[in-house]
Scaffold this motif. Sequence first.
Motif, PDB file in Angstrom:
ATOM      1  N   TRP A  21       0.808  -1.167   0.044  1.00  0.00           N
ATOM      2  CA  TRP A  21       0.057   0.010  -0.112  1.00  0.00           C
ATOM      3  C   TRP A  21       0.927   1.308  -0.021  1.00  0.00           C
ATOM      4  CZ3 TRP A  21      -4.742   1.188  -1.253  1.00  0.00           C
ATOM      5  CH2 TRP A  21      -5.666   0.037  -1.185  1.00  0.00           C
ATOM      6  N   ILE A  22       1.862   1.385   0.817  1.00  0.00           N
ATOM      7  CA  ILE A  22       2.946   2.543   0.711  1.00  0.00           C
ATOM      8  C   ILE A  22       3.519   2.497  -0.571  1.00  0.00           C
ATOM      9  CG2 ILE A  22       5.151   3.412   1.545  1.00  0.00           C
ATOM     10  CD1 ILE A  22       4.725   1.937   4.169  1.00  0.00           C
ATOM     11  N   PHE A  23       3.893   1.575  -1.361  1.00  0.00           N
ATOM     12  CA  PHE A  23       4.236   1.744  -2.791  1.00  0.00           C
ATOM     13  C   PHE A  23       3.263   2.326  -3.699  1.00  0.00           C
ATOM     14  CE2 PHE A  23       4.782  -0.212  -6.914  1.00  0.00           C
ATOM     15  CZ  PHE A  23       5.924   0.436  -7.348  1.00  0.00           C
ATOM     16  N   VAL A  24       1.833   1.555  -3.569  1.00  0.00           N
ATOM     17  CA  VAL A  24       1.020   2.186  -4.318  1.00  0.00           C
ATOM     18  C   VAL A  24       0.560   3.670  -4.212  1.00  0.00           C
ATOM     19  CG1 VAL A  24      -1.552   2.030  -5.026  1.00  0.00           C
ATOM     20  CG2 VAL A  24      -0.140  -0.106  -4.548  1.00  0.00           C
ATOM     21  N   LEU A  25       0.316   4.074  -3.027  1.00  0.00           N
ATOM     22  CA  LEU A  25       0.224   5.520  -2.545  1.00  0.00           C
ATOM     23  C   LEU A  25       1.180   6.336  -2.814  1.00  0.00           C
ATOM     24  CD1 LEU A  25      -1.474   4.981   0.921  1.00  0.00           C
ATOM     25  CD2 LEU A  25      -2.734   5.243  -1.167  1.00  0.00           C
ATOM     26  N   SER A  26       2.423   5.765  -2.784  1.00  0.00           N
ATOM     27  CA  SER A  26       3.633   6.841  -3.410  1.00  0.00           C
ATOM     28  C   SER A  26       3.281   7.046  -4.995  1.00  0.00           C
ATOM     29  CB  SER A  26       4.753   6.059  -3.385  1.00  0.00           C
ATOM     30  OG  SER A  26       5.110   5.893  -1.824  1.00  0.00           O
ATOM     31  N   LEU A  27       3.045   6.039  -5.773  1.00  0.00           N
ATOM     32  CA  LEU A  27       2.802   6.368  -7.038  1.00  0.00           C
ATOM     33  C   LEU A  27       1.554   7.212  -7.491  1.00  0.00           C
ATOM     34  CD1 LEU A  27       3.300   2.709  -8.536  1.00  0.00           C
ATOM     35  CD2 LEU A  27       4.831   4.584  -8.380  1.00  0.00           C
ATOM     36  N   VAL A  28       0.479   7.051  -6.450  1.00  0.00           N
ATOM     37  CA  VAL A  28      -0.475   8.016  -6.409  1.00  0.00           C
ATOM     38  C   VAL A  28      -0.314   9.331  -6.117  1.00  0.00           C
ATOM     39  CG1 VAL A  28      -3.090   8.437  -5.726  1.00  0.00           C
ATOM     40  CG2 VAL A  28      -2.392   6.161  -6.038  1.00  0.00           C
ATOM     41  N   LEU A  29       0.674   9.439  -5.109  1.00  0.00           N
ATOM     42  CA  LEU A  29       0.941  10.754  -4.735  1.00  0.00           C
ATOM     43  C   LEU A  29       1.910  11.474  -5.929  1.00  0.00           C
ATOM     44  CD1 LEU A  29       1.577  13.043  -2.587  1.00  0.00           C
ATOM     45  CD2 LEU A  29       3.367  11.787  -1.768  1.00  0.00           C
ATOM     46  N   MET A  30       2.812  10.753  -6.537  1.00  0.00           N
ATOM     47  CA  MET A  30       3.587  11.422  -7.451  1.00  0.00           C
ATOM     48  C   MET A  30       2.755  11.912  -8.577  1.00  0.00           C
ATOM     49  SD  MET A  30       7.266   9.179  -7.539  1.00  0.00           S
ATOM     50  CE  MET A  30       6.317   7.670  -7.739  1.00  0.00           C
ATOM     51  N   GLN A  31       1.819  11.076  -9.211  1.00  0.00           N
ATOM     52  CA  GLN A  31       0.764  11.481 -10.012  1.00  0.00           C
ATOM     53  C   GLN A  31       0.139  12.746  -9.620  1.00  0.00           C
ATOM     54  OE1 GLN A  31      -1.860   8.506 -10.986  1.00  0.00           O
ATOM     55  NE2 GLN A  31      -2.643   9.185 -13.087  1.00  0.00           N
ATOM     56  N   ALA A  32      -0.543  12.763  -8.326  1.00  0.00           N
ATOM     57  CA  ALA A  32      -1.105  13.994  -7.983  1.00  0.00           C
ATOM     58  C   ALA A  32      -0.439  15.262  -8.202  1.00  0.00           C
ATOM     59  CB  ALA A  32      -1.725  13.621  -6.538  1.00  0.00           C
ATOM     60  N   VAL A  33       1.062  15.102  -7.654  1.00  0.00           N
ATOM     61  CA  VAL A  33       1.832  16.287  -7.520  1.00  0.00           C
ATOM     62  C   VAL A  33       2.001  16.588  -9.029  1.00  0.00           C
ATOM     63  CG1 VAL A  33       4.110  16.859  -7.267  1.00  0.00           C
ATOM     64  CG2 VAL A  33       2.774  15.624  -5.526  1.00  0.00           C
ATOM     65  N   TYR A  34       2.243  15.929  -9.974  1.00  0.00           N
ATOM     66  CA  TYR A  34       2.628  15.985 -11.524  1.00  0.00           C
ATOM     67  C   TYR A  34       1.265  16.791 -12.233  1.00  0.00           C
ATOM     68  CZ  TYR A  34       3.339  15.528 -16.159  1.00  0.00           C
ATOM     69  OH  TYR A  34       3.397  15.699 -17.794  1.00  0.00           O
ATOM     70  N   TYR A  35       0.231  16.038 -11.752  1.00  0.00           N
ATOM     71  CA  TYR A  35      -1.142  16.639 -12.203  1.00  0.00           C
ATOM     72  C   TYR A  35      -1.599  18.113 -11.549  1.00  0.00           C
ATOM     73  CZ  TYR A  35      -6.163  17.019 -13.775  1.00  0.00           C
ATOM     74  OH  TYR A  35      -7.119  17.250 -14.248  1.00  0.00           O
ATOM     75  N   LYS A  36      -1.213  18.406 -10.436  1.00  0.00           N
ATOM     76  CA  LYS A  36      -1.393  19.656  -9.913  1.00  0.00           C
ATOM     77  C   LYS A  36      -0.375  20.640 -10.386  1.00  0.00           C
ATOM     78  CE  LYS A  36      -0.138  22.527  -6.489  1.00  0.00           C
ATOM     79  NZ  LYS A  36       1.047  23.641  -6.276  1.00  0.00           N
ATOM     80  N   ARG A  37       0.878  20.289 -10.767  1.00  0.00           N
ATOM     81  CA  ARG A  37       1.914  21.336 -11.219  1.00  0.00           C
ATOM     82  C   ARG A  37       1.603  21.364 -12.789  1.00  0.00           C
ATOM     83  NH1 ARG A  37       6.489  22.504  -8.825  1.00  0.00           N
ATOM     84  NH2 ARG A  37       7.657  22.971 -10.876  1.00  0.00           N
ATOM     85  N   LEU A  38       0.727  20.431 -13.457  1.00  0.00           N
ATOM     86  CA  LEU A  38       0.447  20.604 -14.889  1.00  0.00           C
ATOM     87  C   LEU A  38      -0.529  21.500 -15.154  1.00  0.00           C
ATOM     88  CD1 LEU A  38       0.887  19.420 -17.965  1.00  0.00           C
ATOM     89  CD2 LEU A  38      -0.909  17.763 -17.414  1.00  0.00           C
ATOM     90  N   LYS A  39      -1.754  21.429 -14.160  1.00  0.00           N
ATOM     91  CA  LYS A  39      -2.720  22.164 -14.214  1.00  0.00           C
ATOM     92  C   LYS A  39      -2.576  23.871 -13.675  1.00  0.00           C
ATOM     93  CE  LYS A  39      -5.762  19.504 -15.943  1.00  0.00           C
ATOM     94  NZ  LYS A  39      -6.447  19.780 -17.350  1.00  0.00           N
ATOM     95  N   PHE A  40      -1.602  23.919 -12.532  1.00  0.00           N
ATOM     96  CA  PHE A  40      -1.684  24.985 -11.939  1.00  0.00           C
ATOM     97  C   PHE A  40      -0.524  25.729 -12.579  1.00  0.00           C
ATOM     98  CE2 PHE A  40      -4.507  23.398  -9.027  1.00  0.00           C
ATOM     99  CZ  PHE A  40      -5.079  24.631  -8.432  1.00  0.00           C
ATOM    100  N   ALA A  41       0.661  25.279 -13.499  1.00  0.00           N
ATOM    101  CA  ALA A  41       1.564  25.817 -14.167  1.00  0.00           C
ATOM    102  C   ALA A  41       1.239  27.167 -14.907  1.00  0.00           C
ATOM    103  CB  ALA A  41       2.376  25.100 -14.690  1.00  0.00           C
ATOM    104  N   PRO A  42       0.198  27.014 -15.857  1.00  0.00           N
ATOM    105  CA  PRO A  42      -0.220  28.034 -16.606  1.00  0.00           C
ATOM    106  C   PRO A  42      -0.931  29.323 -15.916  1.00  0.00           C
ATOM    107  CG  PRO A  42      -0.919  25.942 -17.620  1.00  0.00           C
ATOM    108  CD  PRO A  42      -0.504  25.741 -16.132  1.00  0.00           C
ATOM    109  N   LEU A  43      -1.426  28.801 -14.785  1.00  0.00           N
ATOM    110  CA  LEU A  43      -2.209  29.860 -13.813  1.00  0.00           C
ATOM    111  C   LEU A  43      -1.111  30.698 -12.955  1.00  0.00           C
ATOM    112  CD1 LEU A  43      -5.399  28.076 -12.520  1.00  0.00           C
ATOM    113  CD2 LEU A  43      -5.282  29.620 -14.342  1.00  0.00           C
ATOM    114  N   LYS A  44      -0.136  30.147 -12.443  1.00  0.00           N
ATOM    115  CA  LYS A  44       0.720  30.633 -11.654  1.00  0.00           C
ATOM    116  C   LYS A  44       1.958  31.672 -12.569  1.00  0.00           C
ATOM    117  CE  LYS A  44       0.478  27.585  -7.765  1.00  0.00           C
ATOM    118  NZ  LYS A  44       1.462  26.877  -6.949  1.00  0.00           N
ATOM    119  N   SER A  45       1.980  31.124 -13.864  1.00  0.00           N
ATOM    120  CA  SER A  45       3.048  31.937 -14.713  1.00  0.00           C
ATOM    121  C   SER A  45       2.377  32.909 -15.555  1.00  0.00           C
ATOM    122  CB  SER A  45       3.966  30.781 -15.648  1.00  0.00           C
ATOM    123  OG  SER A  45       2.811  30.005 -16.364  1.00  0.00           O
TER     124      SER A  45
END
Length: 278
Positions: free
Chosen positions: A245-269
């Motif tokens: 579960w730690i391994f799976v949740l780590s993958l989910v966390l990395m995906q969430a961080v990437y998705y957040k940066r992908l969506k918010f990068a145009p707004l912040k820049s």
Amino acid sequence: MSLAGRFLRESGLRLSAVGALSATALFGLSETYASDEAEHGLHSAQYPWPHNGVFSSYDHASIRRGHMVYQQVCAACHSVALLHYRDLVGVCYTEDEAKEMAVENEVVDGPDDTGEMFERPAKLSDPLPRPYPNEEGARFANGGAYPPDLSLITKARHDGQNYVFSLLLGYRDPPAGVTVREGLYYNPYFPGGAIAMPKMLADGGVEYDDGTPATESQMAKDVTTFLAWAAEPEHDERKLMGVKWIFVLSLVLMQAVYYKRLKFAPLKSRKVIVDAVN
């Protein structure tokens, strides 16, 4: 009397009072500790059990040796009613070894076609045999003392594994001023200090099939490990599932961080220009 002399005298009286209060408090604490030790037993030391680590598993060789100690030493008085022969398969015995061990015991089954109970060789689905048919028989055979079932003993006692290990090795002569009535044995780790079970472990009392020297401390460690596993057989599987579960949740966390940066990068820049003139 001068002012300095009066000050020294009052200071001395205050120090004497503080000293008397401190001595009284220390005496009261020592009495409380002594009474607590007599009621609940001597506190066990903390031992580094190899399976207590976050990613550590049981020592299955030790479980096998511990079962041998239980079978040859403890099973004469204590039961492990929650364990079945099938529980030992894949943990400390092969299926053939467990079957061979089971057929050595007879169990009562039935009724048969005539309504009568009958005896048959035990199977993997049968529980490990009990030394007594009921509590009354156990008390009668042990002078009124009831040997507890050991299935959950490491969970039922405070600091269970350390308590069981310390209790098995804690037999000694009573200190001066302490008397133990006939039929009981002094063990400071047992509540009250007097236990009906005699010292059962001695060097060489069991012959291990893997050649491990059967010292008293080794047997106490092995049987404690066996009882810890009996109380928590899902221990290794639970930790393995936690790692997954730690391994799976780590993958989910990395995906969430990437998705957040992908969506918010145009707004912040983005660049916002305010036309204050028009």
